[in-house]
Design a protein around this motif. Structure first.
Motif, PDB file in Angstrom:
ATOM      1  N   LEU A  11       0.846  -1.184   0.000  1.00 27.64           N
ATOM      2  CA  LEU A  11       0.000   0.000   0.000  1.00 27.64           C
ATOM      3  C   LEU A  11       0.886   1.241   0.000  1.00 27.64           C
ATOM      4  N   VAL A  12       0.586   2.153  -0.914  1.00 25.42           N
ATOM      5  CA  VAL A  12       1.372   3.379  -1.012  1.00 25.42           C
ATOM      6  C   VAL A  12       0.438   4.528  -1.353  1.00 25.42           C
ATOM      7  N   GLN A  13       0.797   5.715  -0.931  1.00 28.61           N
ATOM      8  CA  GLN A  13      -0.001   6.894  -1.261  1.00 28.61           C
ATOM      9  C   GLN A  13       0.287   7.346  -2.685  1.00 28.61           C
ATOM     10  N   ALA A  14      -0.673   8.001  -3.274  1.00 31.26           N
ATOM     11  CA  ALA A  14      -0.486   8.552  -4.607  1.00 31.26           C
ATOM     12  C   ALA A  14       0.756   9.440  -4.629  1.00 31.26           C
ATOM     13  N   GLY A  15       1.537   9.274  -5.699  1.00 30.72           N
ATOM     14  CA  GLY A  15       2.785  10.006  -5.808  1.00 30.72           C
ATOM     15  C   GLY A  15       3.984   9.248  -5.276  1.00 30.72           C
ATOM     16  N   GLY A  16       3.721   8.151  -4.587  1.00 29.26           N
ATOM     17  CA  GLY A  16       4.796   7.368  -4.007  1.00 29.26           C
ATOM     18  C   GLY A  16       5.413   6.394  -4.993  1.00 29.26           C
ATOM     19  N   SER A  17       6.335   5.586  -4.474  1.00 25.13           N
ATOM     20  CA  SER A  17       7.080   4.641  -5.314  1.00 25.13           C
ATOM     21  C   SER A  17       7.054   3.254  -4.696  1.00 25.13           C
ATOM     22  N   LEU A  18       7.190   2.264  -5.557  1.00 27.17           N
ATOM     23  CA  LEU A  18       7.332   0.879  -5.141  1.00 27.17           C
ATOM     24  C   LEU A  18       8.268   0.178  -6.109  1.00 27.17           C
ATOM     25  N   ARG A  19       8.937  -0.846  -5.612  1.00 26.85           N
ATOM     26  CA  ARG A  19       9.785  -1.663  -6.469  1.00 26.85           C
ATOM     27  C   ARG A  19       9.350  -3.117  -6.342  1.00 26.85           C
ATOM     28  N   ARG A  45      -6.328  -8.601 -17.808  1.00 24.95           N
ATOM     29  CA  ARG A  45      -4.905  -8.496 -17.527  1.00 24.95           C
ATOM     30  C   ARG A  45      -4.242  -7.748 -18.677  1.00 24.95           C
ATOM     31  N   GLU A  46      -3.348  -6.827 -18.332  1.00 29.52           N
ATOM     32  CA  GLU A  46      -2.695  -6.025 -19.353  1.00 29.52           C
ATOM     33  C   GLU A  46      -1.191  -5.963 -19.111  1.00 29.52           C
ATOM     34  N   LEU A  47      -0.463  -5.808 -20.211  1.00 30.97           N
ATOM     35  CA  LEU A  47       0.980  -5.687 -20.128  1.00 30.97           C
ATOM     36  C   LEU A  47       1.346  -4.341 -19.520  1.00 30.97           C
ATOM     37  N   VAL A  48       2.306  -4.370 -18.598  1.00 26.18           N
ATOM     38  CA  VAL A  48       2.843  -3.145 -18.028  1.00 26.18           C
ATOM     39  C   VAL A  48       4.178  -2.810 -18.697  1.00 26.18           C
ATOM     40  N   ALA A  49       5.073  -3.814 -18.717  1.00 28.08           N
ATOM     41  CA  ALA A  49       6.391  -3.612 -19.303  1.00 28.08           C
ATOM     42  C   ALA A  49       7.027  -4.967 -19.555  1.00 28.08           C
ATOM     43  N   SER A  50       7.919  -5.011 -20.531  1.00 24.20           N
ATOM     44  CA  SER A  50       8.628  -6.248 -20.832  1.00 24.20           C
ATOM     45  C   SER A  50      10.082  -5.931 -21.146  1.00 24.20           C
ATOM     46  N   ILE A  51      10.926  -6.966 -21.004  1.00 25.01           N
ATOM     47  CA  ILE A  51      12.340  -6.811 -21.294  1.00 25.01           C
ATOM     48  C   ILE A  51      12.855  -8.123 -21.876  1.00 25.01           C
ATOM     49  N   PHE A  67       7.467   4.124 -14.960  1.00 24.53           N
ATOM     50  CA  PHE A  67       7.891   2.762 -14.603  1.00 24.53           C
ATOM     51  C   PHE A  67       9.170   2.412 -15.349  1.00 24.53           C
ATOM     52  N   THR A  68      10.018   1.632 -14.684  1.00 26.57           N
ATOM     53  CA  THR A  68      11.252   1.171 -15.299  1.00 26.57           C
ATOM     54  C   THR A  68      11.424  -0.312 -15.026  1.00 26.57           C
ATOM     55  N   ILE A  69      11.583  -1.082 -16.088  1.00 24.40           N
ATOM     56  CA  ILE A  69      11.818  -2.519 -15.943  1.00 24.40           C
ATOM     57  C   ILE A  69      13.292  -2.797 -16.181  1.00 24.40           C
ATOM     58  N   THR A  70      13.872  -3.610 -15.326  1.00 24.51           N
ATOM     59  CA  THR A  70      15.275  -3.966 -15.466  1.00 24.51           C
ATOM     60  C   THR A  70      15.459  -5.435 -15.116  1.00 24.51           C
ATOM     61  N   ARG A  71      16.523  -6.002 -15.618  1.00 26.73           N
ATOM     62  CA  ARG A  71      16.908  -7.363 -15.251  1.00 26.73           C
ATOM     63  C   ARG A  71      17.956  -7.294 -14.145  1.00 26.73           C
ATOM     64  N   GLY A  72      17.886  -8.245 -13.250  1.00 23.05           N
ATOM     65  CA  GLY A  72      18.861  -8.306 -12.189  1.00 23.05           C
ATOM     66  C   GLY A  72      20.129  -9.024 -12.635  1.00 23.05           C
ATOM     67  N   ALA A  74      21.398 -11.565 -11.088  1.00 23.94           N
ATOM     68  CA  ALA A  74      21.116 -12.998 -10.979  1.00 23.94           C
ATOM     69  C   ALA A  74      20.244 -13.424 -12.153  1.00 23.94           C
ATOM     70  N   LYS A  75      20.482 -14.631 -12.594  1.00 22.44           N
ATOM     71  CA  LYS A  75      19.739 -15.126 -13.746  1.00 22.44           C
ATOM     72  C   LYS A  75      18.242 -15.154 -13.454  1.00 22.44           C
ATOM     73  N   ASN A  76      17.477 -14.777 -14.450  1.00 22.88           N
ATOM     74  CA  ASN A  76      16.013 -14.866 -14.379  1.00 22.88           C
ATOM     75  C   ASN A  76      15.403 -14.048 -13.252  1.00 22.88           C
ATOM     76  N   THR A  77      15.972 -12.872 -13.028  1.00 19.29           N
ATOM     77  CA  THR A  77      15.360 -11.921 -12.105  1.00 19.29           C
ATOM     78  C   THR A  77      14.977 -10.662 -12.879  1.00 19.29           C
ATOM     79  N   VAL A  78      13.910 -10.063 -12.441  1.00 26.89           N
ATOM     80  CA  VAL A  78      13.436  -8.843 -13.085  1.00 26.89           C
ATOM     81  C   VAL A  78      12.825  -7.949 -12.027  1.00 26.89           C
ATOM     82  N   TYR A  79      12.951  -6.651 -12.242  1.00 24.07           N
ATOM     83  CA  TYR A  79      12.434  -5.666 -11.314  1.00 24.07           C
ATOM     84  C   TYR A  79      11.536  -4.691 -12.071  1.00 24.07           C
ATOM     85  N   LEU A  80      10.599  -4.134 -11.349  1.00 20.07           N
ATOM     86  CA  LEU A  80       9.779  -3.055 -11.876  1.00 20.07           C
ATOM     87  C   LEU A  80       9.802  -1.927 -10.861  1.00 20.07           C
TER      88      LEU A  80
END
Length: 115
Positions: A11-19, A45-51, A67-72, A74-80
């Motif tokens: 849960l986050v307030q509008a304007g906030g960030s999450l990872r 269901r809808e696509l947000v981001a892909s890499i 939003f920013t999608i990145t790979r970690g 470690a193999k097969n890790t992804v962040y948003l």
């Protein structure tokens, strides 16, 4: 057996960030594509981001610039990384991966943005 495990919702307030984080386990192979999808109540269901494996990214218009999608490392890790969150971003966020031409989904993590 391949499993995708997400974390980082909340849960986050509008304007906030999450990872959000996602790791695929149970395979020696690297994913070709990893992505984040979301599904709000009563909506599809809808696509947000892909890499891709070479780092090419694609974003839905709703998340571009926020939003920013990145790979970690470690193999097969992804962040948003999600910034400037809006109430309309409230949804269950699902991690997705294509590994050796098979598609896999995580269980989902709830993101709630309060106004």
């Amino acid at each position: 057996q391949v499993q995708l495990v997400e974390s980082g919702g909340g849960l986050v307030q509008a304007g906030g960030s999450l990872r959000l984080s996602c790791r695929a386990s149970g395979t020696f192979f690297s994913s070709n594509v990893m992505a984040w999808y979301r599904q709000a109540p009563g909506k599809q269901r809808e696509l947000v981001a892909s890499i891709t494996s070479d780092g090419s990214t694609n974003y839905a218009d709703s998340g571009k610039g926020r939003f920013t999608i990145t790979r970690g490392n470690a193999k097969n890790t992804v962040y948003l990384q999600m910034a400037s969150l809006k109430p309309e971003d409230t949804a269950v966020y699902f991690c997705f991966a294509t590994i050796v031409r098979q598609d896999y989904w995580g269980q989902g993590t709830q993101v709630t943005v309060s106004s």
